[in-house]
Design a protein around this motif. Structure first.
Motif, mmCIF file in Angstrom:
data_model
loop_
_atom_site.group_PDB
_atom_site.id
_atom_site.type_symbol
_atom_site.label_atom_id
_atom_site.label_comp_id
_atom_site.label_asym_id
_atom_site.label_seq_id
_atom_site.Cartn_x
_atom_site.Cartn_y
_atom_site.Cartn_z
ATOM 1 N N UNK A 211 -7.886 79.528 41.388
ATOM 2 C CA UNK A 211 -7.825 79.823 42.812
ATOM 3 C C UNK A 211 -7.049 78.723 43.517
ATOM 4 N N UNK A 212 -5.797 78.561 43.113
ATOM 5 C CA UNK A 212 -4.950 77.495 43.643
ATOM 6 C C UNK A 212 -4.006 78.017 44.739
ATOM 7 N N UNK A 213 -4.450 79.013 45.465
ATOM 8 C CA UNK A 213 -3.537 79.663 46.413
ATOM 9 C C UNK A 213 -4.264 80.035 47.701
ATOM 10 N N UNK A 214 -3.455 80.273 48.745
ATOM 11 C CA UNK A 214 -3.990 80.564 50.075
ATOM 12 C C UNK A 214 -3.249 81.751 50.681
ATOM 13 N N UNK A 215 -4.018 82.727 51.185
ATOM 14 C CA UNK A 215 -3.384 83.778 51.982
ATOM 15 C C UNK A 215 -2.817 83.154 53.260
ATOM 16 N N UNK B 289 1.268 79.209 47.149
ATOM 17 C CA UNK B 289 0.744 78.819 45.844
ATOM 18 C C UNK B 289 0.431 80.022 44.966
ATOM 19 N N UNK B 290 0.037 79.731 43.742
ATOM 20 C CA UNK B 290 -0.246 80.760 42.741
ATOM 21 C C UNK B 290 -1.676 80.569 42.258
ATOM 22 N N UNK B 291 -2.442 81.649 42.229
ATOM 23 C CA UNK B 291 -3.878 81.520 41.941
ATOM 24 C C UNK B 291 -4.153 80.966 40.543
ATOM 25 N N UNK C 37 -2.242 78.803 38.659
ATOM 26 C CA UNK C 37 -1.687 77.494 38.304
ATOM 27 C C UNK C 37 -1.400 76.693 39.572
ATOM 28 N N UNK C 38 -1.683 75.401 39.515
ATOM 29 C CA UNK C 38 -1.449 74.544 40.677
ATOM 30 C C UNK C 38 0.038 74.252 40.821
ATOM 31 N N UNK C 39 0.603 74.651 41.959
ATOM 32 C CA UNK C 39 2.006 74.379 42.273
ATOM 33 C C UNK C 39 2.018 73.390 43.434
ATOM 34 N N UNK C 40 2.496 72.183 43.180
ATOM 35 C CA UNK C 40 2.370 71.111 44.164
ATOM 36 C C UNK C 40 2.990 71.426 45.514
ATOM 37 N N UNK C 41 4.100 72.140 45.521
ATOM 38 C CA UNK C 41 4.767 72.426 46.795
ATOM 39 C C UNK C 41 4.264 73.713 47.441
ATOM 40 N N UNK C 42 3.358 74.429 46.781
ATOM 41 C CA UNK C 42 2.732 75.623 47.342
ATOM 42 C C UNK C 42 3.756 76.593 47.942
ATOM 43 N N UNK C 43 4.765 76.910 47.160
ATOM 44 C CA UNK C 43 5.744 77.900 47.611
ATOM 45 C C UNK C 43 5.116 79.291 47.631
ATOM 46 N N UNK D 250 -6.462 90.709 45.906
ATOM 47 C CA UNK D 250 -6.786 89.578 45.029
ATOM 48 C C UNK D 250 -7.645 88.545 45.767
ATOM 49 N N UNK D 251 -8.345 87.722 44.982
ATOM 50 C CA UNK D 251 -9.170 86.651 45.546
ATOM 51 C C UNK D 251 -8.316 85.390 45.726
ATOM 52 N N UNK D 252 -8.225 84.929 46.961
ATOM 53 C CA UNK D 252 -7.494 83.697 47.277
ATOM 54 C C UNK D 252 -8.236 82.967 48.382
ATOM 55 N N UNK D 253 -7.973 81.690 48.507
ATOM 56 C CA UNK D 253 -8.382 80.978 49.711
ATOM 57 C C UNK D 253 -7.480 81.462 50.848
ATOM 58 N N UNK D 254 -7.653 80.897 52.035
ATOM 59 C CA UNK D 254 -6.808 81.328 53.156
ATOM 60 C C UNK D 254 -6.647 80.176 54.139
#
Length: 231
Positions: free
Chosen positions: A79-83, A129-131, A133-139, A147-151
């Motif tokens: 869950x490394x991503x945000x809506x 970001x991508x749920x 894998x952690x992507x440092x720049x959160x493209x 899908x389940x994501x943070x926001x």
């Protein structure tokens, strides 16, 4: 008063609390802990419950600011991503949660890959970001909307609004004072000109009267001389 407003601006332009982060009159809420948010609709509802909307990340400054303030240590596995508030509304157009649209290549985007920037009827929502894998720049990635994501939410910062309103009032008052000063100056200048003209006119009148008297007496003297010469 001006000192207080300057101090307020220094505080609210870039200010940070635990989950709320302030930038240029906006507050951004970064959600970490709710793992039951299923889909963008629930994310929108969560934002609405705190008087906000999903974040409008329409500039590089906002993107970088959010990335700087994401605490990756709070992100759980898978869950490394945000809506964010961006979604596809046609095969050529995306719309932000505030109603503004992206339909020009010149407008700011931050796609993770060219694949994500292409319309896909199955992936109509967008995350930073991508749920998996952690992507440092959160493209950005185009994702399935259930899908389940943070926001990340955003709302207008009320303190900044008050400060801006107060500055506007002070500016209006200052402009009024300046206008009054200019009007007074113009009035004073006009009075000086009028008085100068009256003075010049008076001098001219005196000169004319003196000239008339002088001519009159000159004629009188000539008349006397003429009479005397005949006698």
């Amino acid at each position: 008063m001006l000192f207080v407003l300057i101090l307020l601006n220094l505080i609210v332009v870039t200010s940070t609390t635990d989950s709320w982060h302030q930038l240029n009159g906006m507050e951004y809420y970064i959600e970490y802990f709710n793992t039951t948010t299923l889909g963008v609709t629930q994310a929108k509802n969560k934002c609405a419950s705190i008087g906000a909307i999903l974040a409008v990340v329409n500039s590089q400054r906002i993107q970088e600011f959010l990335v700087e303030n994401i605490n990756t240590s709070k992100l759980r596995v898978a869950s490394y991503s945000f809506y964010i508030g961006l979604s596809w509304i046609s095969n050529t157009t995306l719309q932000w949660s505030d109603g503004s649209v992206i339909n020009k290549s010149s407008e700011y985007t931050c796609w993770n890959s060219s694949h994500d920037s292409v319309y896909n009827p199955k992936n109509l929502c967008v995350t930073m970001g991508w749920h998996a894998r952690l992507i440092d720049d959160f493209k950005w990635k185009s994702v399935f909307c259930n899908e389940v994501h943070h926001y990340i939410c955003q709302k207008i910062n009320e303190v900044t609004t008050i400060a801006t309103t107060s500055k506007r009032q002070i500016t209006i008052q200052t402009s009024t004072i300046e206008t009054s000063t200019k009007a007074t100056t113009r009035k004073s200048g006009t009075s000086v000109v009028v008085y100068a003209m009256i003075g010049v006119g008076a001098i001219v009148i005196v000169i004319v009267i003196c000239g008339i008297i002088y001519i009159k007496y000159q004629r009188l003297d000539l008349s006397r001389m003429f009479v005397t010469s005949r006698m």
